[in-house]
Design a protein around this motif. Structure first.
Motif, PDB file in Angstrom:
ATOM      1  N   ILE A  35      12.447 -48.309  -8.438  1.00 45.27           N
ATOM      2  CA  ILE A  35      12.341 -47.175  -7.514  1.00 45.27           C
ATOM      3  C   ILE A  35      13.703 -46.903  -6.893  1.00 45.27           C
ATOM      4  N   ALA A  36      14.387 -47.967  -6.473  1.00 48.34           N
ATOM      5  CA  ALA A  36      15.728 -47.799  -5.896  1.00 48.34           C
ATOM      6  C   ALA A  36      16.704 -47.224  -6.907  1.00 48.34           C
ATOM      7  N   ALA A  37      16.467 -47.498  -8.193  1.00 47.08           N
ATOM      8  CA  ALA A  37      17.343 -46.981  -9.250  1.00 47.08           C
ATOM      9  C   ALA A  37      16.999 -45.547  -9.645  1.00 47.08           C
ATOM     10  N   GLY A  38      15.992 -44.954  -8.998  1.00 48.87           N
ATOM     11  CA  GLY A  38      15.651 -43.560  -9.274  1.00 48.87           C
ATOM     12  C   GLY A  38      14.355 -43.359 -10.021  1.00 48.87           C
ATOM     13  N   GLY A  39      13.580 -44.420 -10.241  1.00 48.58           N
ATOM     14  CA  GLY A  39      12.307 -44.284 -10.943  1.00 48.58           C
ATOM     15  C   GLY A  39      11.323 -43.410 -10.181  1.00 48.58           C
ATOM     16  N   ASN A  40      10.574 -42.613 -10.921  1.00 56.17           N
ATOM     17  CA  ASN A  40       9.607 -41.671 -10.340  1.00 56.17           C
ATOM     18  C   ASN A  40       8.218 -42.296 -10.379  1.00 56.17           C
ATOM     19  N   VAL A  41       7.646 -42.567  -9.213  1.00 55.33           N
ATOM     20  CA  VAL A  41       6.341 -43.240  -9.152  1.00 55.33           C
ATOM     21  C   VAL A  41       5.205 -42.350  -9.630  1.00 55.33           C
ATOM     22  N   ASN A  42       5.468 -41.051  -9.808  1.00 58.21           N
ATOM     23  CA  ASN A  42       4.440 -40.125 -10.305  1.00 58.21           C
ATOM     24  C   ASN A  42       4.566 -39.840 -11.796  1.00 58.21           C
ATOM     25  N   ALA A  76       5.116 -45.541  -0.448  1.00 59.71           N
ATOM     26  CA  ALA A  76       6.334 -45.377   0.356  1.00 59.71           C
ATOM     27  C   ALA A  76       7.362 -44.520  -0.363  1.00 59.71           C
ATOM     28  N   ALA A  77       7.292 -44.500  -1.696  1.00 52.75           N
ATOM     29  CA  ALA A  77       8.253 -43.723  -2.492  1.00 52.75           C
ATOM     30  C   ALA A  77       7.747 -42.313  -2.803  1.00 52.75           C
ATOM     31  N   GLY A  78       6.653 -41.902  -2.176  1.00 56.66           N
ATOM     32  CA  GLY A  78       6.206 -40.521  -2.326  1.00 56.66           C
ATOM     33  C   GLY A  78       5.166 -40.288  -3.399  1.00 56.66           C
ATOM     34  N   ALA A  79       4.301 -41.261  -3.648  1.00 55.01           N
ATOM     35  CA  ALA A  79       3.248 -41.072  -4.644  1.00 55.01           C
ATOM     36  C   ALA A  79       2.372 -39.873  -4.291  1.00 55.01           C
ATOM     37  N   ASP A  80       1.993 -39.126  -5.308  1.00 56.62           N
ATOM     38  CA  ASP A  80       1.103 -37.981  -5.140  1.00 56.62           C
ATOM     39  C   ASP A  80      -0.329 -38.509  -5.078  1.00 56.62           C
ATOM     40  N   VAL A  81      -0.928 -38.532  -3.901  1.00 58.01           N
ATOM     41  CA  VAL A  81      -2.244 -39.146  -3.737  1.00 58.01           C
ATOM     42  C   VAL A  81      -3.353 -38.330  -4.404  1.00 58.01           C
ATOM     43  N   ARG A  82      -3.058 -37.099  -4.790  1.00 56.99           N
ATOM     44  CA  ARG A  82      -4.045 -36.268  -5.478  1.00 56.99           C
ATOM     45  C   ARG A  82      -3.887 -36.304  -7.002  1.00 56.99           C
ATOM     46  N   SER A  83      -2.943 -37.085  -7.487  1.00 56.07           N
ATOM     47  CA  SER A  83      -2.737 -37.137  -8.934  1.00 56.07           C
ATOM     48  C   SER A  83      -3.944 -37.775  -9.610  1.00 56.07           C
ATOM     49  N   THR A  84      -4.133 -37.441 -10.887  1.00 51.78           N
ATOM     50  CA  THR A  84      -5.316 -37.895 -11.610  1.00 51.78           C
ATOM     51  C   THR A  84      -4.941 -38.570 -12.927  1.00 51.78           C
ATOM     52  N   ASN A  85      -5.829 -39.445 -13.377  1.00 53.89           N
ATOM     53  CA  ASN A  85      -5.625 -40.188 -14.616  1.00 53.89           C
ATOM     54  C   ASN A  85      -6.214 -39.441 -15.810  1.00 53.89           C
ATOM     55  N   ARG A  86      -6.291 -40.101 -16.937  1.00 51.48           N
ATOM     56  CA  ARG A  86      -6.758 -39.431 -18.156  1.00 51.48           C
ATOM     57  C   ARG A  86      -8.238 -39.062 -18.100  1.00 51.48           C
ATOM     58  N   TYR A  87      -8.957 -39.636 -17.162  1.00 49.48           N
ATOM     59  CA  TYR A  87     -10.367 -39.287 -16.981  1.00 49.48           C
ATOM     60  C   TYR A  87     -10.549 -38.213 -15.905  1.00 49.48           C
ATOM     61  N   ALA A 126      21.300 -42.826   0.968  1.00 46.64           N
ATOM     62  CA  ALA A 126      19.882 -43.112   1.080  1.00 46.64           C
ATOM     63  C   ALA A 126      19.082 -42.474  -0.045  1.00 46.64           C
ATOM     64  N   LEU A 127      19.647 -41.514  -0.722  1.00 46.18           N
ATOM     65  CA  LEU A 127      18.947 -40.837  -1.801  1.00 46.18           C
ATOM     66  C   LEU A 127      19.018 -41.661  -3.077  1.00 46.18           C
ATOM     67  N   PRO A 128      17.937 -41.581  -3.926  1.00 45.68           N
ATOM     68  CA  PRO A 128      18.020 -42.276  -5.218  1.00 45.68           C
ATOM     69  C   PRO A 128      19.094 -41.655  -6.094  1.00 45.68           C
ATOM     70  N   PRO A 129      19.671 -42.411  -6.993  1.00 46.67           N
ATOM     71  CA  PRO A 129      20.725 -41.862  -7.843  1.00 46.67           C
ATOM     72  C   PRO A 129      20.206 -40.759  -8.745  1.00 46.67           C
ATOM     73  N   ARG A 130      21.102 -39.839  -9.085  1.00 45.35           N
ATOM     74  CA  ARG A 130      20.748 -38.768 -10.018  1.00 45.35           C
ATOM     75  C   ARG A 130      20.958 -39.279 -11.434  1.00 45.35           C
ATOM     76  N   LEU A 131      19.890 -39.222 -12.221  1.00 46.16           N
ATOM     77  CA  LEU A 131      19.954 -39.755 -13.574  1.00 46.16           C
ATOM     78  C   LEU A 131      19.941 -38.633 -14.591  1.00 46.16           C
ATOM     79  N   SER A 132      20.526 -38.899 -15.744  1.00 43.77           N
ATOM     80  CA  SER A 132      20.409 -37.960 -16.852  1.00 43.77           C
ATOM     81  C   SER A 132      18.947 -37.935 -17.299  1.00 43.77           C
TER      82      SER A 132
END
Length: 227
Positions: A88-95, A122-133, A55-61
């Protein structure tokens, strides 16, 4: 001494198995013992191991992670939900962010790409993250009048009173950078219902009500007065 050595070897072998994907960790000659473990005692301890690791995403280099994250952001910017799901299933980080500080989550929220947005949440996005502004995803979503996106982000827990680098909250930006129409009125209703504070002033010292009145947005002004 021999017993202690065997115990160390057993622990090391267990760690090695957990760190390697099941396909590469199990030699071709050993599939027989794997099904035998659950057969011996139904829900015995060996059963959850393979299920939880799969169930865990693959570990990538590091290099593969960077490339997967880059492709994920591009897929999000293209509003390609199927590709986003795959990455996302391949291990992509949504943050993970690109060189202009966009992440898959932040961009989907800003642009109203709701299917992609839901996948990143659903993949764990950080809802407090901020953009360049220095703004959360809720601020541009409110500015653009993406009413359903605003609803999703509020429900996900994005702070409603966050102030960006321009000195604006989601409410102020919804008023200052749009036309005061039905979508903006819906956004204001949602923000007020979520507890957003209309008394937070912009860098010119104006409240949301003062800006709505100054711009002639009478419906929005009435919403704020009647909160």
């Amino acid at each position: 001494m021999v017993g202690a050595g065997l115990l160390v070897l057993a622990l090391l072998s267990g760690c090695t198995t957990a760190a390697v994907p099941p396909s590469s960790a199990t030699p071709s000659s050993s599939p027989a013992p794997t099904p035998a473990a659950p057969d011996s005692n139904g829900a015995s301890s060996p059963s959850p191991g393979p299920a939880s690791s799969s169930a865990l995403p693959p570990r990538l280099s590091p290099e593969a992670q960077m490339e997967t994250d880059r492709l994920l952001i591009l897929a999000a910017k293209a509003n390609d939900a199927a590709r986003v799901r795959e990455l996302i299933a391949a291990g992509g980080n949504v943050n993970a962010k690109d060189d202009i500080q966009d992440s898959a989550f932040l961009y989907a929220g800003a642009e109203g790409f709701n299917e992609v947005l839901q996948l990143t949440l659903a993949a764990g996005a950080d809802v407090r993250s901020t953009n360049r502004y220095g703004g959360t995803a809720l601020i541009p979503a409110s500015e653009h009048g993406h009413t359903e996106t605003v609803r999703i982000l509020i429900e996900a827990g994005v702070p409603v009173d966050h102030v960006n680098n321009l000195g604006w909250t989601a409410m102020q930006e919804a008023i200052l950078l749009n036309n005061g129409g039905p979508n903006q009125q819906d956004v204001l209703r949602q923000l007020l219902a979520a507890g957003a504070n209309p008394d937070i002033r912009d860098p010119q010292g104006r409240t949301a009500l003062q800006n709505a009145e100054r711009l002639g947005f009478t419906e929005i002004a009435a919403l704020i007065r009647g909160r």
